[in-house]
Design a protein around this motif. Structure first.
Motif, PDB file in Angstrom:
ATOM      1  N   VAL A  16       0.847  -1.196   0.000  1.00 21.15           N
ATOM      2  CA  VAL A  16       0.000   0.000   0.000  1.00 21.15           C
ATOM      3  C   VAL A  16       0.885   1.250   0.000  1.00 21.15           C
ATOM      4  O   VAL A  16       2.070   1.185   0.318  1.00 21.15           O
ATOM      5  CB  VAL A  16      -0.941   0.026   1.224  1.00 21.15           C
ATOM      6  CG1 VAL A  16      -1.861  -1.191   1.219  1.00 21.15           C
ATOM      7  CG2 VAL A  16      -0.165   0.098   2.513  1.00 21.15           C
ATOM      8  N   TYR A  17       0.281   2.370  -0.350  1.00 20.66           N
ATOM      9  CA  TYR A  17       0.986   3.640  -0.300  1.00 20.66           C
ATOM     10  C   TYR A  17       0.830   4.271   1.081  1.00 20.66           C
ATOM     11  O   TYR A  17      -0.251   4.247   1.656  1.00 20.66           O
ATOM     12  CB  TYR A  17       0.427   4.633  -1.327  1.00 20.66           C
ATOM     13  CG  TYR A  17       0.831   4.336  -2.740  1.00 20.66           C
ATOM     14  CD1 TYR A  17       2.138   4.572  -3.168  1.00 20.66           C
ATOM     15  CD2 TYR A  17      -0.091   3.830  -3.648  1.00 20.66           C
ATOM     16  CE1 TYR A  17       2.509   4.300  -4.467  1.00 20.66           C
ATOM     17  CE2 TYR A  17       0.279   3.555  -4.955  1.00 20.66           C
ATOM     18  CZ  TYR A  17       1.579   3.790  -5.356  1.00 20.66           C
ATOM     19  OH  TYR A  17       1.950   3.527  -6.632  1.00 20.66           O
ATOM     20  N   ALA A  18       1.921   4.859   1.576  1.00 23.95           N
ATOM     21  CA  ALA A  18       1.853   5.666   2.793  1.00 23.95           C
ATOM     22  C   ALA A  18       1.855   7.126   2.367  1.00 23.95           C
ATOM     23  O   ALA A  18       2.430   7.485   1.342  1.00 23.95           O
ATOM     24  CB  ALA A  18       3.051   5.378   3.685  1.00 23.95           C
ATOM     25  N   VAL A  19       1.235   7.958   3.154  1.00 19.37           N
ATOM     26  CA  VAL A  19       1.222   9.388   2.866  1.00 19.37           C
ATOM     27  C   VAL A  19       2.614   9.947   3.115  1.00 19.37           C
ATOM     28  O   VAL A  19       3.132   9.858   4.230  1.00 19.37           O
ATOM     29  CB  VAL A  19       0.194  10.116   3.754  1.00 19.37           C
ATOM     30  CG1 VAL A  19       0.246  11.613   3.522  1.00 19.37           C
ATOM     31  CG2 VAL A  19      -1.200   9.572   3.507  1.00 19.37           C
ATOM     32  N   ALA A  20       3.209  10.501   2.061  1.00 22.22           N
ATOM     33  CA  ALA A  20       4.563  11.037   2.208  1.00 22.22           C
ATOM     34  C   ALA A  20       4.550  12.260   3.109  1.00 22.22           C
ATOM     35  O   ALA A  20       3.732  13.153   2.956  1.00 22.22           O
ATOM     36  CB  ALA A  20       5.129  11.404   0.846  1.00 22.22           C
ATOM     37  N   GLY A  21       5.442  12.269   4.062  1.00 18.80           N
ATOM     38  CA  GLY A  21       5.630  13.447   4.894  1.00 18.80           C
ATOM     39  C   GLY A  21       4.514  13.742   5.864  1.00 18.80           C
ATOM     40  O   GLY A  21       4.400  14.863   6.345  1.00 18.80           O
ATOM     41  N   SER A  22       3.680  12.763   6.194  1.00 17.86           N
ATOM     42  CA  SER A  22       2.582  13.055   7.119  1.00 17.86           C
ATOM     43  C   SER A  22       3.111  13.332   8.527  1.00 17.86           C
ATOM     44  O   SER A  22       2.505  14.070   9.281  1.00 17.86           O
ATOM     45  CB  SER A  22       1.585  11.897   7.179  1.00 17.86           C
ATOM     46  OG  SER A  22       2.004  10.905   8.071  1.00 17.86           O
ATOM     47  N   ARG A  23       4.194  12.714   8.891  1.00 18.46           N
ATOM     48  CA  ARG A  23       4.835  12.858  10.206  1.00 18.46           C
ATOM     49  C   ARG A  23       3.972  12.376  11.364  1.00 18.46           C
ATOM     50  O   ARG A  23       4.339  12.515  12.512  1.00 18.46           O
ATOM     51  CB  ARG A  23       5.289  14.290  10.464  1.00 18.46           C
ATOM     52  CG  ARG A  23       6.265  14.803   9.424  1.00 18.46           C
ATOM     53  CD  ARG A  23       7.087  15.942   9.924  1.00 18.46           C
ATOM     54  NE  ARG A  23       7.995  16.419   8.902  1.00 18.46           N
ATOM     55  CZ  ARG A  23       9.170  15.885   8.621  1.00 18.46           C
ATOM     56  NH1 ARG A  23       9.595  14.852   9.307  1.00 18.46           N
ATOM     57  NH2 ARG A  23       9.927  16.387   7.673  1.00 18.46           N
ATOM     58  N   THR A  24       2.798  11.839  11.062  1.00 15.86           N
ATOM     59  CA  THR A  24       1.952  11.307  12.128  1.00 15.86           C
ATOM     60  C   THR A  24       1.462   9.895  11.822  1.00 15.86           C
ATOM     61  O   THR A  24       0.997   9.210  12.713  1.00 15.86           O
ATOM     62  CB  THR A  24       0.713  12.188  12.356  1.00 15.86           C
ATOM     63  OG1 THR A  24      -0.008  12.285  11.129  1.00 15.86           O
ATOM     64  CG2 THR A  24       1.104  13.578  12.841  1.00 15.86           C
ATOM     65  N   GLN A  25       1.559   9.462  10.580  1.00 12.40           N
ATOM     66  CA  GLN A  25       1.002   8.160  10.200  1.00 12.40           C
ATOM     67  C   GLN A  25       1.906   7.039  10.709  1.00 12.40           C
ATOM     68  O   GLN A  25       3.062   6.933  10.316  1.00 12.40           O
ATOM     69  CB  GLN A  25       0.855   8.079   8.685  1.00 12.40           C
ATOM     70  CG  GLN A  25       0.119   6.837   8.221  1.00 12.40           C
ATOM     71  CD  GLN A  25      -0.097   6.860   6.710  1.00 12.40           C
ATOM     72  OE1 GLN A  25       0.769   7.255   5.954  1.00 12.40           O
ATOM     73  NE2 GLN A  25      -1.272   6.434   6.297  1.00 12.40           N
TER      74      GLN A  25
END
Ligand code: FES
Length: 120
Positions: A16-25
């Motif tokens: 799956v894709y992770a949200v780039a730069g979320s810093r909280t995920q």
């Protein structure tokens, strides 16, 4: 976007894709969003139920991830997954010294990872 592959001998692998730069995920947040059955309990880094093994897809790199939290250090020490010497080295080198992480504590960064579970 980072590609995160979840792998378990009990389930079909899923990428799956992770949200780039979320810093909280966290790893656990992403797993829950995609119905990946990683066991968890406290979701606060206290119980160790969500232990996973993390490796970089790029064999030349060790995973960056966010640094170990104080909760992770304590629980991983209790579980015998990290030594005090490795913790001390982490503080000097600013690199994660272990593949073992708590899914509820590890914040994802922009890197492709293999997450193995269950880890027992
Ligand atoms: Fe308890 Fe992650 S769910 S340490």
């Amino acid at each position: 976007m980072a590609l995160i592959t979840f792998s378990s001998p009990l389930h079909k692998d899923k990428t799956v894709y992770a949200v780039a730069g979320s810093r909280t995920q966290t790893v656990l947040t992403l797993a829950k969003e995609h119905h990946i059955p990683i066991d968890f309990g406290c979701e606060n880094g206290d119980c160790g139920t969500c232990l996973v093994k993390v490796s970089s897809v790029d064999a030349k790199r060790s995973p960056m991830g966010a640094p170990l939290t104080d909760h992770e250090i304590r629980v991983l020490r209790e579980m015998g997954k990290i030594t005090q010497a490795e913790v001390d080295k982490m503080l000097v080198d600013d690199l994660c010294p272990t593949q073992w992480r708590l899914a509820c504590q590890m914040v994802l960064r922009d890197e492709d990872l293999l997450i193995e579970y269950p880890s027992k």
